[in-house]
Motif scaffolding. Structure first.
Motif, PDB file in Angstrom:
ATOM      1  N   SER A 181       0.405  -0.881  -0.033  1.00 40.11           N
ATOM      2  CA  SER A 181      -0.062  -0.130  -0.113  1.00 40.11           C
ATOM      3  C   SER A 181       0.904   1.401   0.176  1.00 40.11           C
ATOM      4  O   SER A 181       0.228   1.894  -0.983  1.00 40.11           O
ATOM      5  N   LEU A 182       1.720   1.444   1.154  1.00 41.32           N
ATOM      6  CA  LEU A 182       2.913   2.411   1.156  1.00 41.32           C
ATOM      7  C   LEU A 182       3.113   2.533  -0.780  1.00 41.32           C
ATOM      8  O   LEU A 182       3.664   3.825  -0.931  1.00 41.32           O
ATOM      9  N   ARG A 183       4.092   1.504  -1.292  1.00 40.72           N
ATOM     10  CA  ARG A 183       4.519   1.599  -2.175  1.00 40.72           C
ATOM     11  C   ARG A 183       3.758   2.232  -3.543  1.00 40.72           C
ATOM     12  O   ARG A 183       4.063   2.995  -4.446  1.00 40.72           O
ATOM     13  N   LYS A 184       2.495   1.766  -3.365  1.00 44.28           N
ATOM     14  CA  LYS A 184       1.351   2.540  -4.306  1.00 44.28           C
ATOM     15  C   LYS A 184       1.599   3.556  -4.548  1.00 44.28           C
ATOM     16  O   LYS A 184       1.387   4.754  -5.269  1.00 44.28           O
ATOM     17  N   GLU A 185       1.177   3.928  -3.211  1.00 46.37           N
ATOM     18  CA  GLU A 185       0.643   5.403  -2.413  1.00 46.37           C
ATOM     19  C   GLU A 185       1.517   6.239  -2.654  1.00 46.37           C
ATOM     20  O   GLU A 185       1.692   7.612  -3.700  1.00 46.37           O
ATOM     21  N   LEU A 186       3.499   6.211  -2.616  1.00 49.69           N
ATOM     22  CA  LEU A 186       4.364   6.963  -2.815  1.00 49.69           C
ATOM     23  C   LEU A 186       4.731   6.671  -4.054  1.00 49.69           C
ATOM     24  O   LEU A 186       5.009   8.164  -4.825  1.00 49.69           O
ATOM     25  N   GLN A 187       4.438   5.920  -5.068  1.00 48.27           N
ATOM     26  CA  GLN A 187       4.898   6.323  -6.558  1.00 48.27           C
ATOM     27  C   GLN A 187       3.963   6.964  -7.309  1.00 48.27           C
ATOM     28  O   GLN A 187       4.549   7.596  -8.105  1.00 48.27           O
TER      29      GLN A 187
ATOM     30  N   LEU B 159       7.996   7.433   4.003  1.00 48.67           N
ATOM     31  CA  LEU B 159       9.275   6.849   3.082  1.00 48.67           C
ATOM     32  C   LEU B 159       9.341   6.082   4.028  1.00 48.67           C
ATOM     33  O   LEU B 159       9.892   5.338   3.621  1.00 48.67           O
ATOM     34  N   LYS B 160      10.119   7.156   5.237  1.00 49.19           N
ATOM     35  CA  LYS B 160      10.426   6.637   6.460  1.00 49.19           C
ATOM     36  C   LYS B 160      10.318   5.584   6.972  1.00 49.19           C
ATOM     37  O   LYS B 160      11.022   4.445   7.209  1.00 49.19           O
ATOM     38  N   ARG B 161       8.313   5.475   7.082  1.00 53.58           N
ATOM     39  CA  ARG B 161       8.077   4.231   6.750  1.00 53.58           C
ATOM     40  C   ARG B 161       7.921   2.514   6.465  1.00 53.58           C
ATOM     41  O   ARG B 161       8.481   1.954   6.419  1.00 53.58           O
ATOM     42  N   LEU B 162       8.326   3.313   4.732  1.00 52.07           N
ATOM     43  CA  LEU B 162       8.412   2.243   4.068  1.00 52.07           C
ATOM     44  C   LEU B 162       9.900   1.781   4.243  1.00 52.07           C
ATOM     45  O   LEU B 162       9.710   0.187   3.885  1.00 52.07           O
ATOM     46  N   GLN B 163      11.273   2.513   4.530  1.00 49.87           N
ATOM     47  CA  GLN B 163      12.347   1.465   4.707  1.00 49.87           C
ATOM     48  C   GLN B 163      12.288   1.449   6.109  1.00 49.87           C
ATOM     49  O   GLN B 163      13.486  -0.031   5.872  1.00 49.87           O
ATOM     50  N   VAL B 164      11.965   1.173   6.640  1.00 51.66           N
ATOM     51  CA  VAL B 164      11.971   0.334   8.314  1.00 51.66           C
ATOM     52  C   VAL B 164      11.202  -0.667   8.121  1.00 51.66           C
ATOM     53  O   VAL B 164      11.807  -1.821   8.342  1.00 51.66           O
ATOM     54  N   LEU B 165      10.222  -0.928   7.347  1.00 49.38           N
ATOM     55  CA  LEU B 165       9.493  -1.974   7.203  1.00 49.38           C
ATOM     56  C   LEU B 165      10.291  -3.152   6.232  1.00 49.38           C
ATOM     57  O   LEU B 165      10.128  -4.187   6.262  1.00 49.38           O
ATOM     58  N   GLU B 166      10.846  -2.395   5.181  1.00 48.81           N
ATOM     59  CA  GLU B 166      11.432  -3.343   3.973  1.00 48.81           C
ATOM     60  C   GLU B 166      12.884  -3.304   4.670  1.00 48.81           C
ATOM     61  O   GLU B 166      13.498  -4.268   4.432  1.00 48.81           O
ATOM     62  N   ALA B 167      13.648  -2.643   5.327  1.00 48.90           N
ATOM     63  CA  ALA B 167      15.254  -3.270   6.180  1.00 48.90           C
ATOM     64  C   ALA B 167      14.185  -4.678   7.239  1.00 48.90           C
ATOM     65  O   ALA B 167      15.654  -5.033   7.584  1.00 48.90           O
ATOM     66  N   GLU B 168      13.342  -4.588   8.077  1.00 50.76           N
ATOM     67  CA  GLU B 168      12.657  -5.743   8.719  1.00 50.76           C
ATOM     68  C   GLU B 168      12.147  -6.733   8.052  1.00 50.76           C
ATOM     69  O   GLU B 168      12.063  -7.928   8.637  1.00 50.76           O
ATOM     70  N   HIS B 169      12.107  -6.718   6.710  1.00 53.26           N
ATOM     71  CA  HIS B 169      11.225  -7.562   5.913  1.00 53.26           C
ATOM     72  C   HIS B 169      11.811  -8.064   4.153  1.00 53.26           C
ATOM     73  O   HIS B 169      11.683  -7.589   3.584  1.00 53.26           O
ATOM     74  N   PRO B 170      13.448  -7.556   4.103  1.00 54.92           N
ATOM     75  CA  PRO B 170      14.332  -8.308   3.629  1.00 54.92           C
ATOM     76  C   PRO B 170      13.390  -9.449   2.559  1.00 54.92           C
ATOM     77  O   PRO B 170      13.890  -8.980   0.657  1.00 54.92           O
TER      78      PRO B 170
END
Length: 665
Positions: free
Chosen positions: A10-16, A39-50
């Protein structure tokens, strides 16, 4: 789908979408702060879930990847340059040529502003960004994908399905506002400001740290596409399609039905271009209809269906301090005006070409004169006029030199030639180093790890006197030299060794025979097959080759008749360079189509147009761009324009299909 995966998606689609609205449409819907928090929220989630990594995620825009060496790759389709025009008369003559080639059809034109930046080719496969490559020499360029991913107006994933592999062509530019901001910050930090947006944009793309590229406000403007046949009827339709796919396409582009409308467009922007957010140096005019573009095709360098109209260059007045003379690799002497430094079109100009003795006489330019300088095509400074009212009373006409400034050999000027030449081609230092630099260049032997400075160093140290000496260099001789560490020596020797595999036509081009460029070298290689056969060829045999005239033939015979040059070529042969076409090229050659002239038009299924043309040439035939009474066959593919068919039918030229052509072989 898990809760975390759903939030990431959802964050990816919204930010795109926000990214597209901000950087492409210039219609932001949220504040910068809100965007940064998401964007920071998405970075945190992606770092926790590679396990949910996605190369098209908006987090990939921030950079961080480091590229030490930019790999050279070939474009799927060449990036051609454009022919330039500087007057309305030249444009009208261009239109007349189009009508002659197409047969008096109704044409429309797309006009797009020519933005001043760095050309780029963006390859997408099934809608995903695969790679980004600089224009380079038009055939191959440097892959800079990591850096281009940071440019927000470059979609990492297209907004609509777009199956297949295509190269979208565009220009990376630096907006004037962003450029001014960068310079303000540099001045505040005690650094020198950048000189102009174009060079800054180009330099930014080759930074090793992509996070530094991400900090620069670069933009990407799309203007073209290359790839498999598209169901697009016009350039105007393509621009609309590109917008719908998520690319940034300037809204200044217009489609016109007459040259009169085109000229009014040029007149308007020549006056109003200073209001634009980017630097522009002209307008690109294209035949709008894709079927006519297909019919018109290309020369060896440029599309026939497009031309660039250049706005009048900026001009500056400065003092000509003195004239010096340069010696080129062919021995040509070029007079150079050394000027009082003057700011012109964003750069400081200190030197300008005076071309030749005739140009000096024509302008009656003298040392000490106040001269008008402009950038020809916004690139090469040249003197256009003299302010005679400010000429010193003791002024003396220029006495053109009679001896080479480097080796003091008396100069020669052949009848009909504009330039003076130094005939000492085997003993004049700039000619020797110039030929070696040409030999190692990308379009020739492409020797990695070696540049012009290295050539000069090796020559000065007495290690090379010609390009054959490169293949006798040793590690022991190189290591003691200044700036030659173990790694650089290894790279240099590996590059020289690898050049032994460069194909015959490039070896032939690398020799530096006067008038033998890339295209001529290919024709000679295909016609004679080996260096031995070419060296034995007479002037009459050479002239029989398609498009080889008397001047080229004389030059080739003279080159191989010179004992020193002949010995040099034979020496290269002992070092294992490719002196003949390879087996696959030789087996593909025949005289089956000798004396026959083909015109190729349309889209084909088994072969590409380029492959089809190569088959014709490999089998002794000639490829022409337009149908005439000399045409043997018109090879017709799908979507061929009607004018070629009509002309062929009128002249009684047989029209054959791809299958029928292959049957001829």
């Amino acid at each position: 789908m898990t809760k975390v995966a759903a939030e990431i998606e959802s964050l990816r689609k919204e930010l795109q979408e926000h990214n597209y609205r901000y950087y492409v449409l210039d219609q932001p819907q949220i504040s910068d702060f809100e965007f940064d928090m998401k964007l920071k929220r998405l970075q945190v989630l992606e770092a926790e879930h590679p396990e949910f990594y996605d190369p098209t995620s908006p987090t990939q825009r921030v950079g961080g990847g480091v590229t030490k060496n930019f790999e050279t790759v070939r474009h799927d389709t060449p990036m051609y340059s454009l022919d330039n025009s500087y007057s309305t008369e030249e444009l009208i003559e261009w239109e007349r040529r189009l009508q002659r080639l197409l047969g008096q059809v109704e044409l429309s034109y797309t006009c797009e502003l020519k933005y001043d930046g760095a050309s780029i080719s963006l390859t997408y496969e099934d809608g995903l960004l695969l790679r980004a490559v600089t224009r380079g020499d038009g055939v191959q360029g440097d892959e800079i994908t990591t850096n281009v991913r940071t440019i927000r107006s470059v979609p990492l994933r297209l907004k609509k399905p777009f199956p297949g592999r295509y190269e979208f062509r565009g220009e990376i530019v630096l907006p004037l506002e962003g450029f001014a901001k960068m310079n303000r910050e540099r001045v505040e930090n005690g650094e020198d400001p950048y000189m102009n947006p174009r060079n800054t944009a180009s330099g930014s793309l080759k930074l090793q740290d992509s996070s530094m590229v991400a900090e620069r406000p670069l933009d990407c403007l799309i203007y073209g596409i290359a790839g498999p046949a598209l169901s697009l009827g016009s350039q105007g339709e393509f621009l609309e399609t590109a917008r719908a796919l998520g690319f940034k396409v300037p809204d200044t582009a217009r489609v016109f039905k007459s040259m009169e409308e085109v000229l009014k467009f040029l007149e308007y922007w020549d006056v109003n271009r200073n209001e634009l957010p980017y630097e522009t140096d002209g307008v690109v005019i294209k035949v709008n209809e894709m079927r006519f573009q297909e019919e018109l095709g290309y020369t060896s360098k440029s599309p026939r269906w497009a031309i660039a109209y250049k706005f009048k260059s900026e001009q500056a007045l400065t003092k000509l301090k003195y004239i010096s003379y340069q010696v080129g690799r062919t021995g040509a002497i070029t007079p150079v005006a050394n000027l009082e430094p003057v700011l012109l079109a964003g750069t400081t100009v200190k030197r300008a070409s005076l071309h030749n003795a005739d140009q000096i006489a024509k302008l009656d330019v003298r040392e000490g004169d106040m001269v008008f300088v402009e950038k020809g095509g916004e690139i090469i400074p040249k003197i256009t006029a003299v302010d005679y009212s400010q000429r010193p009373e003791d002024s003396q006409p220029v006495a053109y030199i009679t001896e080479c400034p480097e080796c003091h050999t008396p100069l020669v000027r052949e009848e009909g030639e504009a330039l003076h030449f130094c005939p000492n081609d085997t003993g004049c230092p700039p000619q020797i180093t110039g030929r070696i630099q040409h030999f190692i260049s990308r379009k020739a032997m492409d020797i990695e790890g070696m540049g012009g400075e290295t050539v000069e160093l090796l020559f000065q140290q007495g290690l090379i006197r010609n390009y054959a000496d490169l293949y006798e260099l040793t590690r022991e001789a190189l290591l003691p030299l200044e700036r030659m560490a173990e790694k650089s020596v290894n790279n240099l020797l590996e590059g020289i060794a690898a050049s032994r595999a460069v194909p015959f036509e490039k070896v032939l081009f690398a020799l530096g025979i006067r008038f033998v460029g890339e295209t001529v070298a290919k024709k000679l290689a295909r016609s004679f097959g080996s260096m031995q056969a070419l060296m034995a060829a007479t002037q009459e045999e050479l002239i029989k080759v398609d498009e080889i005239g008397e001047r080229i033939a004389e030059s080739v015979v003279a080159f191989f008749s010179d004992p020193i040059k002949r010995e040099l070529v034979e020496k290269l042969g002992t070092h294992g360079l490719q002196f003949a076409l390879d087996e696959s090229q030789l087996s593909a050659r025949s005289e089956t189509l000798k004396g026959q002239v083909f015109v190729v038009s349309g889209v084909f299924t088994e072969l590409s147009r380029d492959e089809l043309k190569k088959r014709i040439e490999d089998n002794g035939g000639k490829v022409a761009s337009s149908v005439s009474s000399k045409t043997t066959y018109l090879v017709a593919g799908d979507k061929m324009g009607p004018s070629k068919r009509e002309k062929a039918e009128k002249l009684g030229v047989p029209i054959i299909s791809e299958g029928e052509f292959l049957a001829l072989l």
